[in-house]
Scaffold this motif. Sequence first.
Motif, PDB file in Angstrom:
ATOM      1  N   PHE A  11     -45.090 -23.262 -35.648  1.00  0.00           N
ATOM      2  CA  PHE A  11     -44.212 -22.690 -34.627  1.00  0.00           C
ATOM      3  C   PHE A  11     -43.114 -23.710 -34.426  1.00  0.00           C
ATOM      4  O   PHE A  11     -43.385 -24.898 -34.310  1.00  0.00           O
ATOM      5  CB  PHE A  11     -44.980 -22.460 -33.328  1.00  0.00           C
ATOM      6  CG  PHE A  11     -44.276 -21.522 -32.392  1.00  0.00           C
ATOM      7  CD1 PHE A  11     -44.551 -20.162 -32.421  1.00  0.00           C
ATOM      8  CD2 PHE A  11     -43.327 -21.997 -31.490  1.00  0.00           C
ATOM      9  CE1 PHE A  11     -43.889 -19.282 -31.576  1.00  0.00           C
ATOM     10  CE2 PHE A  11     -42.655 -21.119 -30.645  1.00  0.00           C
ATOM     11  CZ  PHE A  11     -42.947 -19.769 -30.682  1.00  0.00           C
ATOM     12  N   TRP A  12     -41.865 -23.264 -34.446  1.00  0.00           N
ATOM     13  CA  TRP A  12     -40.794 -24.257 -34.363  1.00  0.00           C
ATOM     14  C   TRP A  12     -39.872 -24.018 -33.156  1.00  0.00           C
ATOM     15  O   TRP A  12     -39.560 -22.882 -32.821  1.00  0.00           O
ATOM     16  CB  TRP A  12     -39.942 -24.256 -35.628  1.00  0.00           C
ATOM     17  CG  TRP A  12     -39.153 -25.528 -35.729  1.00  0.00           C
ATOM     18  CD1 TRP A  12     -39.575 -26.700 -36.270  1.00  0.00           C
ATOM     19  CD2 TRP A  12     -37.836 -25.767 -35.237  1.00  0.00           C
ATOM     20  NE1 TRP A  12     -38.605 -27.652 -36.158  1.00  0.00           N
ATOM     21  CE2 TRP A  12     -37.524 -27.115 -35.531  1.00  0.00           C
ATOM     22  CE3 TRP A  12     -36.881 -24.988 -34.570  1.00  0.00           C
ATOM     23  CZ2 TRP A  12     -36.302 -27.700 -35.186  1.00  0.00           C
ATOM     24  CZ3 TRP A  12     -35.673 -25.572 -34.229  1.00  0.00           C
ATOM     25  CH2 TRP A  12     -35.394 -26.912 -34.536  1.00  0.00           C
ATOM     26  N   GLY A  13     -39.404 -25.101 -32.610  1.00  0.00           N
ATOM     27  CA  GLY A  13     -38.371 -25.062 -31.584  1.00  0.00           C
ATOM     28  C   GLY A  13     -38.969 -25.023 -30.194  1.00  0.00           C
ATOM     29  O   GLY A  13     -40.175 -25.052 -30.034  1.00  0.00           O
ATOM     30  N   VAL A  26     -33.300 -15.800 -38.527  1.00  0.00           N
ATOM     31  CA  VAL A  26     -34.008 -16.661 -39.463  1.00  0.00           C
ATOM     32  C   VAL A  26     -33.312 -18.017 -39.481  1.00  0.00           C
ATOM     33  O   VAL A  26     -32.091 -18.092 -39.524  1.00  0.00           O
ATOM     34  CB  VAL A  26     -34.001 -16.058 -40.889  1.00  0.00           C
ATOM     35  CG1 VAL A  26     -34.563 -17.059 -41.906  1.00  0.00           C
ATOM     36  CG2 VAL A  26     -34.784 -14.755 -40.933  1.00  0.00           C
ATOM     37  N   ASP A  27     -34.120 -19.077 -39.430  1.00  0.00           N
ATOM     38  CA  ASP A  27     -33.599 -20.444 -39.494  1.00  0.00           C
ATOM     39  C   ASP A  27     -34.473 -21.176 -40.489  1.00  0.00           C
ATOM     40  O   ASP A  27     -35.674 -21.279 -40.291  1.00  0.00           O
ATOM     41  CB  ASP A  27     -33.714 -21.073 -38.092  1.00  0.00           C
ATOM     42  CG  ASP A  27     -33.899 -22.584 -38.132  1.00  0.00           C
ATOM     43  OD1 ASP A  27     -33.420 -23.235 -39.083  1.00  0.00           O
ATOM     44  OD2 ASP A  27     -34.526 -23.120 -37.182  1.00  0.00           O
ATOM     45  N   THR A  28     -33.904 -21.643 -41.577  1.00  0.00           N
ATOM     46  CA  THR A  28     -34.761 -22.361 -42.510  1.00  0.00           C
ATOM     47  C   THR A  28     -34.268 -23.781 -42.711  1.00  0.00           C
ATOM     48  O   THR A  28     -33.093 -24.080 -42.525  1.00  0.00           O
ATOM     49  CB  THR A  28     -34.854 -21.678 -43.905  1.00  0.00           C
ATOM     50  OG1 THR A  28     -33.803 -22.173 -44.746  1.00  0.00           O
ATOM     51  CG2 THR A  28     -34.776 -20.166 -43.800  1.00  0.00           C
ATOM     52  N   SER A  51     -30.464 -33.012 -35.261  1.00  0.00           N
ATOM     53  CA  SER A  51     -31.706 -33.273 -35.985  1.00  0.00           C
ATOM     54  C   SER A  51     -32.184 -32.062 -36.776  1.00  0.00           C
ATOM     55  O   SER A  51     -33.258 -32.082 -37.352  1.00  0.00           O
ATOM     56  CB  SER A  51     -32.798 -33.709 -35.009  1.00  0.00           C
ATOM     57  OG  SER A  51     -33.044 -32.684 -34.090  1.00  0.00           O
ATOM     58  N   ALA A  52     -31.402 -30.988 -36.778  1.00  0.00           N
ATOM     59  CA  ALA A  52     -31.772 -29.807 -37.559  1.00  0.00           C
ATOM     60  C   ALA A  52     -30.520 -29.000 -37.879  1.00  0.00           C
ATOM     61  O   ALA A  52     -29.523 -29.050 -37.153  1.00  0.00           O
ATOM     62  CB  ALA A  52     -32.764 -28.939 -36.789  1.00  0.00           C
ATOM     63  N   GLY A  53     -30.600 -28.259 -38.983  1.00  0.00           N
ATOM     64  CA  GLY A  53     -29.448 -27.476 -39.414  1.00  0.00           C
ATOM     65  C   GLY A  53     -29.059 -26.398 -38.428  1.00  0.00           C
ATOM     66  O   GLY A  53     -27.885 -26.032 -38.317  1.00  0.00           O
TER      67      GLY A  53
HETATM   68  N1  SER Z   1     -35.232 -25.735 -37.544  1.00  0.00           N
HETATM   69  C1  SER Z   1     -36.313 -25.890 -38.478  1.00  0.00           C
HETATM   70  C2  SER Z   1     -36.623 -27.329 -38.782  1.00  0.00           C
HETATM   71  O1  SER Z   1     -35.921 -28.195 -38.352  1.00  0.00           O
HETATM   72  C3  SER Z   1     -35.987 -25.147 -39.735  1.00  0.00           C
HETATM   73  O2  SER Z   1     -34.681 -25.398 -40.110  1.00  0.00           O
HETATM   74  O3  SER Z   1     -37.583 -27.604 -39.445  1.00  0.00           O
END
Ligand code: SER
Length: 574
Positions: A153-155, A200-202, A38-40
């Motif tokens: 805030f992510w994750g 960094v995770d974008t 669900s995420a990169g």
């Molecule tokens: N992991 C974060 C997201 O899914 C940024 O890539 O939004």
Amino acid sequence: MTSNELRQRFLDFFEKKGHKIVPSSSLVPQDSSVLFTSAGMQQFKPYFLGERSPYGKKVASSQKCFRTSDIDEVGDERHLTFFEMLGNFSFGDYFKQEAINYAYDFLKEIGLPIQYVSVFKGDKQVPKDEESVKIWKKLGVKKIKGAGREDNFWGPTGKEGPCGPTTEIYINDTEIWNIVFNEYYQDDKGKLTKLKQKGVDTGMGLERLAMVSQNKKNIFETDLFSKITKEISGQDRAKRIIADHVKGAVFLIADGILPSNIERGYILRRIVRRAIRFGKLLGLASGFLIPLAQKVVDIYKDVYPELLSKQPDILTVIQQEDEKFGKTLEKGLKEFEKLAIKIENGGTAGIGGNDTFMLYETYGFPFELTKELAKERGMKVNEKAHKEFEERHKEISRAGFEGKFGGHGLLLDTGELKAANQEELKKVTRLHTATHLLQAALRKVLGEEVHQAGSDITVERTRFDFSFGRKLTSEELKKTEDLVNGVISKDFKVEYKETPYEEAIRSGALYSKREKYPSVVRVYSVFDENTKEVFSKELCGGPHVQRASEIGRFKIIKEESSGAGIRRIRAVVE
Ligand code: SER
């Protein structure tokens, strides 16, 4: 710019900045604690934690993603189940300064002015992100909003993992790009510790990027959808749901998922059937999904060539599911007819909530469909009563399924599909309890070295893999079968208790080492009420039968090797 151009421009931009371009990983993730990718960042999770990345410390990708959490939102202007996420990542290389500059420069390059940005405003555990504010100001961005944990805030994905404060970029009131500064590790109890290396995770949704870049009011008008939506006429919401779901289905099938009643196959079945039902609502002829699926392949074939090579399989799977579901729908229409005649003869004006819900639960009729049908006959439906039935049902199934998947909240309400397959689900439930009994029996016959190594339950059979070093003798198989049937014939009781995870493990309940569990788990026991003998005790979310006798007769049909030190048993219940 077309979406293909946008995707390529993004990857080229980061390649020029020294990033290695990594292909999208499958929608079926390595991490067993989540159902879908669900995420990169998911395929890179270990590299944020310090494991050496084979691709170097800077990578970029365009990742296929599937989010079940947004299923009910699909139909509005910007939510999807399947989407592509463009992302650049740093594993202990660059941090805030470069990440923000890159994002700013890329958007400038493709001619998109930033409307505003948001940054983390700080809380008791994590300080305010002053550094990002400074960087944005220096770049001349005037509008900077502060937000808390909820938004900035992510994750982590799954139960634990890297996470951190984010800064987000908005254009035309749409969140376009999420930049996560992975500074923390959150453990399974929610505790944060600083990571040794910063990352960094974008993530930037390609569909949303295309929407603002192509100046469209919603994602369904972009070139990623227009070829599909053009083929369907009628109400927007239904049209969008069909377009989203057919796309999701095509990509899920291409990654090897088949419709079934559990886990990923269940989600696939649900979206295919939901698309069919909304098609029905628009008056589309059966089989309408096939040309739409072909359009999906057409849109993506250059970027994901596997869609083209798997096209025949994809279309066959969709067609078979359509045929299967068509029969259920027909039965439902007959049922509706009966109801309508009864009401016409009885003189009441409306169809009750219990009836609309029965049509929904047993035949998979969306409320809207029943409402349409009723309108044609000059009858009313009771939406409020229907909703009440639906809510009650959702609570029950959610409890069962969230438990099953470790309570990650990934699993949506299961009402609709469960409904269409009430009988099948009952069968799967019987096989599920039988599988618990099988494991317990194997341990009694072969010893405690037996541990679950995998299991797969379909309507037809259960398949149970376990650690054991040699072929089982026919006596051992017979003994195992007899033990299980003994419990069934004595009608042991099945019950669960909710306890903290540690306590459950200490109590000696069986669990799978490969699975991740939430902090509070269910422990299912199968026991004799009179003698108090506990035959099986296992961590599990359910659902299970209430009494062993509901299982029926248990029969092992095959025993074979399933890799070094692993045996596989297939068994059925009759
Ligand atoms: N992991 C974060 C997201 O899914 C940024 O890539 O939004």
